[in-house]
Design a protein around this motif. Structure first.
Motif, PDB file in Angstrom:
ATOM      1  N   VAL A 151     -11.042  -6.055 -35.147  1.00  0.00           N
ATOM      2  CA  VAL A 151     -10.214  -7.278 -35.196  1.00  0.00           C
ATOM      3  C   VAL A 151      -9.154  -7.128 -36.290  1.00  0.00           C
ATOM      4  O   VAL A 151      -7.982  -7.454 -36.094  1.00  0.00           O
ATOM      5  CB  VAL A 151     -11.102  -8.526 -35.463  1.00  0.00           C
ATOM      6  CG1 VAL A 151     -10.254  -9.771 -35.645  1.00  0.00           C
ATOM      7  CG2 VAL A 151     -12.114  -8.716 -34.344  1.00  0.00           C
ATOM      8  N   GLU A 152      -9.576  -6.599 -37.439  1.00  0.00           N
ATOM      9  CA  GLU A 152      -8.626  -6.390 -38.555  1.00  0.00           C
ATOM     10  C   GLU A 152      -7.545  -5.369 -38.177  1.00  0.00           C
ATOM     11  O   GLU A 152      -6.377  -5.554 -38.496  1.00  0.00           O
ATOM     12  CB  GLU A 152      -9.370  -5.871 -39.795  1.00  0.00           C
ATOM     13  CG  GLU A 152     -10.213  -6.932 -40.482  1.00  0.00           C
ATOM     14  CD  GLU A 152     -11.186  -6.310 -41.485  1.00  0.00           C
ATOM     15  OE1 GLU A 152     -10.926  -5.191 -41.990  1.00  0.00           O
ATOM     16  OE2 GLU A 152     -12.222  -6.950 -41.750  1.00  0.00           O
ATOM     17  N   ASN A 153      -7.947  -4.322 -37.502  1.00  0.00           N
ATOM     18  CA  ASN A 153      -6.969  -3.302 -37.075  1.00  0.00           C
ATOM     19  C   ASN A 153      -5.891  -3.924 -36.196  1.00  0.00           C
ATOM     20  O   ASN A 153      -4.708  -3.618 -36.324  1.00  0.00           O
ATOM     21  CB  ASN A 153      -7.653  -2.183 -36.283  1.00  0.00           C
ATOM     22  CG  ASN A 153      -8.549  -1.318 -37.152  1.00  0.00           C
ATOM     23  OD1 ASN A 153      -8.385  -1.276 -38.362  1.00  0.00           O
ATOM     24  ND2 ASN A 153      -9.501  -0.635 -36.536  1.00  0.00           N
ATOM     25  N   LEU A 154      -6.320  -4.797 -35.294  1.00  0.00           N
ATOM     26  CA  LEU A 154      -5.356  -5.433 -34.385  1.00  0.00           C
ATOM     27  C   LEU A 154      -4.416  -6.342 -35.174  1.00  0.00           C
ATOM     28  O   LEU A 154      -3.203  -6.346 -34.951  1.00  0.00           O
ATOM     29  CB  LEU A 154      -6.097  -6.234 -33.305  1.00  0.00           C
ATOM     30  CG  LEU A 154      -6.856  -5.382 -32.278  1.00  0.00           C
ATOM     31  CD1 LEU A 154      -7.777  -6.261 -31.418  1.00  0.00           C
ATOM     32  CD2 LEU A 154      -5.889  -4.617 -31.374  1.00  0.00           C
ATOM     33  N   ALA A 155      -4.983  -7.086 -36.110  1.00  0.00           N
ATOM     34  CA  ALA A 155      -4.162  -8.007 -36.914  1.00  0.00           C
ATOM     35  C   ALA A 155      -3.092  -7.240 -37.681  1.00  0.00           C
ATOM     36  O   ALA A 155      -1.957  -7.687 -37.808  1.00  0.00           O
ATOM     37  CB  ALA A 155      -5.059  -8.800 -37.867  1.00  0.00           C
ATOM     38  N   ARG A 156      -3.470  -6.055 -38.184  1.00  0.00           N
ATOM     39  CA  ARG A 156      -2.511  -5.219 -38.923  1.00  0.00           C
ATOM     40  C   ARG A 156      -1.324  -4.820 -38.054  1.00  0.00           C
ATOM     41  O   ARG A 156      -0.239  -4.569 -38.544  1.00  0.00           O
ATOM     42  CB  ARG A 156      -3.203  -3.951 -39.446  1.00  0.00           C
ATOM     43  CG  ARG A 156      -3.555  -4.040 -40.912  1.00  0.00           C
ATOM     44  CD  ARG A 156      -3.892  -2.648 -41.458  1.00  0.00           C
ATOM     45  NE  ARG A 156      -5.104  -2.132 -40.830  1.00  0.00           N
ATOM     46  CZ  ARG A 156      -6.329  -2.433 -41.245  1.00  0.00           C
ATOM     47  NH1 ARG A 156      -6.502  -3.206 -42.281  1.00  0.00           N
ATOM     48  NH2 ARG A 156      -7.388  -1.948 -40.629  1.00  0.00           N
ATOM     49  N   GLU A 157      -1.543  -4.769 -36.749  1.00  0.00           N
ATOM     50  CA  GLU A 157      -0.444  -4.423 -35.833  1.00  0.00           C
ATOM     51  C   GLU A 157       0.185  -5.680 -35.238  1.00  0.00           C
ATOM     52  O   GLU A 157       0.921  -5.606 -34.249  1.00  0.00           O
ATOM     53  CB  GLU A 157      -0.961  -3.488 -34.736  1.00  0.00           C
ATOM     54  CG  GLU A 157      -1.332  -2.127 -35.282  1.00  0.00           C
ATOM     55  CD  GLU A 157      -1.989  -1.202 -34.250  1.00  0.00           C
ATOM     56  OE1 GLU A 157      -1.860  -1.450 -33.041  1.00  0.00           O
ATOM     57  OE2 GLU A 157      -2.631  -0.236 -34.686  1.00  0.00           O
ATOM     58  N   GLY A 158      -0.185  -6.832 -35.790  1.00  0.00           N
ATOM     59  CA  GLY A 158       0.425  -8.087 -35.337  1.00  0.00           C
ATOM     60  C   GLY A 158      -0.213  -8.676 -34.090  1.00  0.00           C
ATOM     61  O   GLY A 158       0.316  -9.609 -33.493  1.00  0.00           O
ATOM     62  N   ILE A 159      -1.357  -8.138 -33.689  1.00  0.00           N
ATOM     63  CA  ILE A 159      -2.021  -8.683 -32.487  1.00  0.00           C
ATOM     64  C   ILE A 159      -3.134  -9.629 -32.939  1.00  0.00           C
ATOM     65  O   ILE A 159      -4.158  -9.193 -33.479  1.00  0.00           O
ATOM     66  CB  ILE A 159      -2.623  -7.557 -31.612  1.00  0.00           C
ATOM     67  CG1 ILE A 159      -1.558  -6.507 -31.284  1.00  0.00           C
ATOM     68  CG2 ILE A 159      -3.226  -8.125 -30.325  1.00  0.00           C
ATOM     69  CD1 ILE A 159      -2.081  -5.295 -30.529  1.00  0.00           C
ATOM     70  N   THR A 160      -2.913 -10.908 -32.735  1.00  0.00           N
ATOM     71  CA  THR A 160      -3.928 -11.889 -33.148  1.00  0.00           C
ATOM     72  C   THR A 160      -4.298 -12.836 -32.002  1.00  0.00           C
ATOM     73  O   THR A 160      -5.375 -13.416 -32.007  1.00  0.00           O
ATOM     74  CB  THR A 160      -3.420 -12.740 -34.336  1.00  0.00           C
ATOM     75  OG1 THR A 160      -2.110 -13.216 -34.010  1.00  0.00           O
ATOM     76  CG2 THR A 160      -3.340 -11.939 -35.618  1.00  0.00           C
ATOM     77  N   GLU A 161      -3.427 -12.941 -31.031  1.00  0.00           N
ATOM     78  CA  GLU A 161      -3.731 -13.863 -29.919  1.00  0.00           C
ATOM     79  C   GLU A 161      -4.597 -13.186 -28.883  1.00  0.00           C
ATOM     80  O   GLU A 161      -4.395 -12.011 -28.558  1.00  0.00           O
ATOM     81  CB  GLU A 161      -2.428 -14.286 -29.244  1.00  0.00           C
ATOM     82  CG  GLU A 161      -1.983 -15.666 -29.690  1.00  0.00           C
ATOM     83  CD  GLU A 161      -0.678 -16.056 -29.050  1.00  0.00           C
ATOM     84  OE1 GLU A 161      -0.617 -16.078 -27.818  1.00  0.00           O
ATOM     85  OE2 GLU A 161       0.271 -16.291 -29.810  1.00  0.00           O
ATOM     86  N   GLY A 162      -5.564 -13.940 -28.362  1.00  0.00           N
ATOM     87  CA  GLY A 162      -6.423 -13.394 -27.299  1.00  0.00           C
ATOM     88  C   GLY A 162      -7.441 -12.387 -27.807  1.00  0.00           C
ATOM     89  O   GLY A 162      -8.043 -11.661 -27.018  1.00  0.00           O
TER      90      GLY A 162
END
Ligand code: UD1
Length: 362
Positions: A151-162
């Motif tokens: 989840v943190e990895n995705l947030a670092r790439e700006g992916i937070t929705e869904g």
């Protein structure tokens, strides 16, 4: 809701097993598509058989080739299926060429894509699986993360929705299948509990460079003087060893055919430890209470290295590093945290989220 699921390689077929069960339980219509990326009996069919997965509705028969060929052929054939079936959502798994092909087809046809095992990242960033993961995550609408780190990895790439932390479907499967693990190979090879090591090596960065492959094989040869090594060999590795003429280095190692899921888990359960470059097996070793030497510069399952359970092996000291994994290391057992990969209900959560997402119409 109508789901089209796409699988193609060994680890995806395994993940599909538990998701399929939950879809069926909830009366959700699923069209199952096999890309044909893995086609040997012991790389594909056997998993359908032992995990009781129903036959795919379509097999795209794409076979082997370059990454471009496999991805391209899958996209062309899968697009036809999707246009015909008109699903509400496409489910893809993991990080293979099949995964990225399925995700791109969905994105281009504007059909929502759900990625099971989203958010895993590792070096080298140019390895095929890492490219597939990044592209797939960036075009997916629903991202089912197996760990908090994902989840943190995705947030670092700006992916937070869904994005949803659901846990790992492989842990679900492990718990479900544990009573059925197959220990026959242990008898067949006359192995003794805690006195042998399970080895799997198949990543391109380990197999396709003769210098690195030789380094690994020499290390295994040294270790085989102390402990028995059992090496179920992936076809790619077998091919490279033959091409480079390294077969003699593995004298003293029990090289066997790839195993099915129940056999491999049975073998790991009684092993001393595991040496692997498989993303799946380094986690499965942990589920089995066994430690793994991970022959990679980095791992997508970093949590297990950070808690001191698994050890990355990527320098010249291959043999010296074996001593870093002690058999039945009590302090390591203390470090074995629970719930890193959820509670064994990842597939149930995924299907619930898919259902509520479809009902809300977005
Ligand atoms: C693929 C996945 C990898 C996953 C692995 C599990 C990609 C980029 N990688 O790697 O993430 O961990 O599956 O096994 O998709 N071959 C056969 N028979 C088969 C399948 C493959 O002989 O049934 C041989 C072929 O020569 C092929 C080679 O193995 O060229 C590699 O297969 P491929 O599907 O390209 O990648 P994997 O190494 O299996």
């Amino acid at each position: 809701m109508k789901v089209v699921s796409l699988v193609g390689a060994r680890p995806q077929i395994i993940k599909e097993a538990v998701v399929q069960e939950q879809l069926q339980k909830n009366g959700i219509r699923e069209v199952l598509v096999h890309s044909g990326q893995h086609y040997d009996y012991d790389m594909s069919d056997v998993f359908f058989k032992v995990l009781k997965i129903r036959e795919p509705d379509y097999n795209l028969g794409i076979g082997s080739g370059t990454h471009g060929e496999m991805t391209g052929r899958t996209m062309i054939a899968f697009e036809q299926v999707v246009m015909k079936e008109k699903p509400d959502v496409i489910v893809v798994y993991g990080d293979t060429d099949t995964t990225v092909a399925g995700a791109l087809v969905g994105a281009k046809l504007k059909i929502p894509v759900a990625h099971v095992e989203a958010g895993i990242r590792q070096e080298p960033h140019n390895m095929p699986e890492e490219i597939n993961r990044k592209v797939t995550d960036h075009v997916s609408d629903l991202l089912f993360a197996p760990s908090r780190l994902a989840v943190e990895n995705l947030a670092r790439e700006g992916i937070t929705e869904g994005v949803y932390f659901v846990g790992d479907v492989m842990y679900d499967l492990f718990l479900k299948m544990k009573p059925h693990f197959d220990y026959a190979v242990i008898d067949e090879l006359s192995l003794q509990e805690d006195n042998y090591v399970v080895v799997t090596i198949h990543r391109d960065f380990n197999t396709d460079d003769p210098v690195r492959l030789k380094w690994i094989l020499d290390g295994l040869h040294e270790l085989s003087k102390q402990l028995r090594l059992v090496f179920p060999m992936h076809p790619r590795t077998k091919k490279r060893i033959q091409e480079f003429g390294f077969g003699h280095v593995l004298e003293g190692v029990d090289v066997i055919q790839p195993l099915d899921y129940l056999e491999l888990m049975g073998l790991v359960m009684q092993s001393a430890f595991v040496i692997t470059d498989s993303g799946g097996l380094q986690k499965e070793a942990y589920f089995c209470g066994k430690r793994a030497l991970v022959v990679m510069p980095d791992t997508g399952w970093r949590e297990l290295v950070d808690v001191g359970w698994n050890v990355l092996l990527n320098d010249d000291a291959f043999c010296r590093n074996f001593s870093r994994i002690k058999v039945n290391d009590a302090s390591a057992q203390d470090r074995k945290q629970s719930n890193i990969y959820g509670n064994g209900d990842a597939a149930e959560r995924i299907v619930k989220l898919l259902t509520s997402w479809a009902e809300s119409g977005s």
